[in-house]
Scaffold this motif. Structure first.
Motif, short mmCIF file in Angstrom:
data_model
loop_
_atom_site.label_atom_id
_atom_site.label_comp_id
_atom_site.label_asym_id
_atom_site.label_seq_id
_atom_site.Cartn_x
_atom_site.Cartn_y
_atom_site.Cartn_z
N HIS A 1 0.83 -1.21 0.00
CA HIS A 1 0.00 0.00 0.00
C HIS A 1 0.86 1.26 0.00
O HIS A 1 0.59 2.21 -0.75
CB HIS A 1 -0.91 -0.01 1.23
CG HIS A 1 -1.60 1.27 1.49
ND1 HIS A 1 -2.53 1.83 0.63
CD2 HIS A 1 -1.48 2.16 2.52
CE1 HIS A 1 -2.97 2.97 1.12
NE2 HIS A 1 -2.34 3.20 2.26
N SER B 1 0.98 3.99 -3.08
CA SER B 1 0.72 5.41 -2.82
C SER B 1 1.88 6.28 -3.28
O SER B 1 1.70 7.32 -3.92
CB SER B 1 0.46 5.62 -1.32
OG SER B 1 -0.67 4.90 -0.90
N VAL C 1 -5.39 -3.19 -2.54
CA VAL C 1 -4.41 -4.06 -1.87
C VAL C 1 -5.17 -4.85 -0.81
O VAL C 1 -5.87 -4.28 0.02
CB VAL C 1 -3.28 -3.24 -1.23
CG1 VAL C 1 -2.33 -4.16 -0.47
CG2 VAL C 1 -2.53 -2.44 -2.28
N LEU D 1 -7.67 -1.35 4.80
CA LEU D 1 -7.31 -2.38 3.83
C LEU D 1 -8.17 -3.62 4.06
O LEU D 1 -8.35 -4.07 5.19
CB LEU D 1 -5.84 -2.78 3.98
CG LEU D 1 -4.78 -1.71 3.72
CD1 LEU D 1 -3.40 -2.26 4.01
CD2 LEU D 1 -4.87 -1.22 2.28
N GLU E 1 -11.20 -0.92 -0.49
CA GLU E 1 -11.09 -1.99 -1.47
C GLU E 1 -12.32 -2.18 -2.34
O GLU E 1 -12.33 -2.99 -3.23
CB GLU E 1 -10.83 -3.32 -0.79
CG GLU E 1 -9.54 -3.50 -0.01
CD GLU E 1 -8.40 -2.62 -0.42
OE1 GLU E 1 -7.88 -2.77 -1.54
OE2 GLU E 1 -7.99 -1.80 0.38
#
Length: 339
Positions: A266, A270, A279, A293, A336
């Motif tokens: 992640h 980014s 992710v 996440l 997500e």
């Protein structure tokens, strides 16, 4: 002072006989699941605790389960074993069992410690954790007549799924392949280029989680897989690998073998300009929750319940399966969800 609840109180609350309560405590495998659940709910509600002293006098056993505590290594995913030990302790008490935690740095030291505890009458059964290919502990325990259940499959032994290993040596494990399969199917809603970030090959648990991803994307277990990325289980290592891979070309999502790897992935996404990249981790730790996440929940509480059921089962009368795979759950969070 309020009177402590008795077996009769539990039986009355659950609407069963005193013998049924005793069976749930001592031989749960012979009681129907619905009845077991009702009795255990009554035990919890009333706060009933069997007399360990009486049981020890009657059976000449300590009613104590030994479990190895891994050396502290920091990191993110160790919370899973912590949850398991907590759940094991919480669920052992109503059964009249206790948990004794011991430390050791390797298998040889652990077996020495188990021998000492056993000879001293401090434990009479074991929960193995951290199983691996070539693990000598199960053979040693069987040779010395010490009852045990493993949390983890006997990696490297013949068989697959619940058929892996000696059918008479009990184990409980989480179906890692089912977890990453579900995670990958979910991630593919955002595009077909779903990468898998896993550990170096050779870890039974890691290879099993990779298998779920391969099955979902339709790649054979031995076929080349360009989107299979590798990193050791640290955030900096995962971040470095993913930054390098993303520089070579974008992907639609990344499924990871642990939350530690997911955090690194992640951060890399980014930093590379894809802050909204999907992710998905594995372990459902508080860190994954804090970062929104998605992650695969291992359900260690269900593992603990299954381990205890097998630990107290009578090998002479139990006719169920000594191997159990617990289905994990994909926890989907806002970040997500596909747009």
């Amino acid at each position: 002072m309020a009177k402590s609840p008795t077996v009769e109180d539990v039986a009355r609350e659950a609407g069963v006989s005193r013998q049924t309560v005793s069976n749930v405590l001592n031989s749960p495998e012979i009681v129907r699941e619905a009845t077991r659940d009702r009795v255990r709910a009554a035990i919890t509600q009333l706060g009933y605790a069997p007399s360990m002293a009486a049981r020890r006098l009657r059976t000449q056993r300590s009613a104590t389960i030994g479990i190895h505590l891994d050396p502290y290594a920091g990191g993110i995913s160790g919370i899973v074993l912590d949850r398991f030990i907590h759940a094991l302790t919480d669920r052992a008490t109503p059964r009249g069992l206790r948990i004794l935690v011991y430390a050791a740095n390797d298998a040889e030291e652990e077996l020495r410690r188990v021998r000492q505890l056993r000879e001293g009458g401090e434990i009479d059964r074991i929960v193995l954790t951290g199983t691996y290919a070539g693990d000598p502990r199960a053979d040693w325990l069987a040779e010395h007549g010490i009852p045990f259940v493993a949390f983890g499959r006997p990696w490297g032994e013949p068989g697959a799924g619940v058929a892996m290993g000696n059918p008479e040596r009990p184990w409980v494990d989480v179906d890692g392949a089912a977890g990453t399969r579900a995670a990958t199917v979910h991630a593919m809603a955002n595009g077909s280029r779903v990468a898998f970030l896993g550990w170096p090959r050779g870890s039974g648990t890691g290879d099993d989680r990779e298998r779920g991803w391969r099955e979902a994307v339709g790649i054979g277990i031995d076929s080349p897989a360009p989107l299979r990325w590798t990193a050791v289980d640290t955030v900096p290592a995962a971040r470095a690998v993913v930054e390098q891979e993303l520089a070579a070309g974008p992907v639609d999502a990344i499924v990871c073998a642990s939350d530690t790897l997911a955090v690194g992935a992640h951060l890399a996404a980014s930093h590379s300009g894809w802050a909204d990249m999907h992710v998905v981790g594995f372990d459902n730790t508080p860190v994954a929750q804090a970062l929104d996440l998605s992650s695969v929940e291992q359900r260690p509480e269900r593992v603990a319940e299954a381990v205890l059921d097998l630990l107290v089962a009578d090998a002479d009368t139990y006719d169920g399966d000594w191997h159990r795979l617990i289905e994990p759950e994909l926890v989907v969070r806002t970040r997500e969800q596909p747009t």
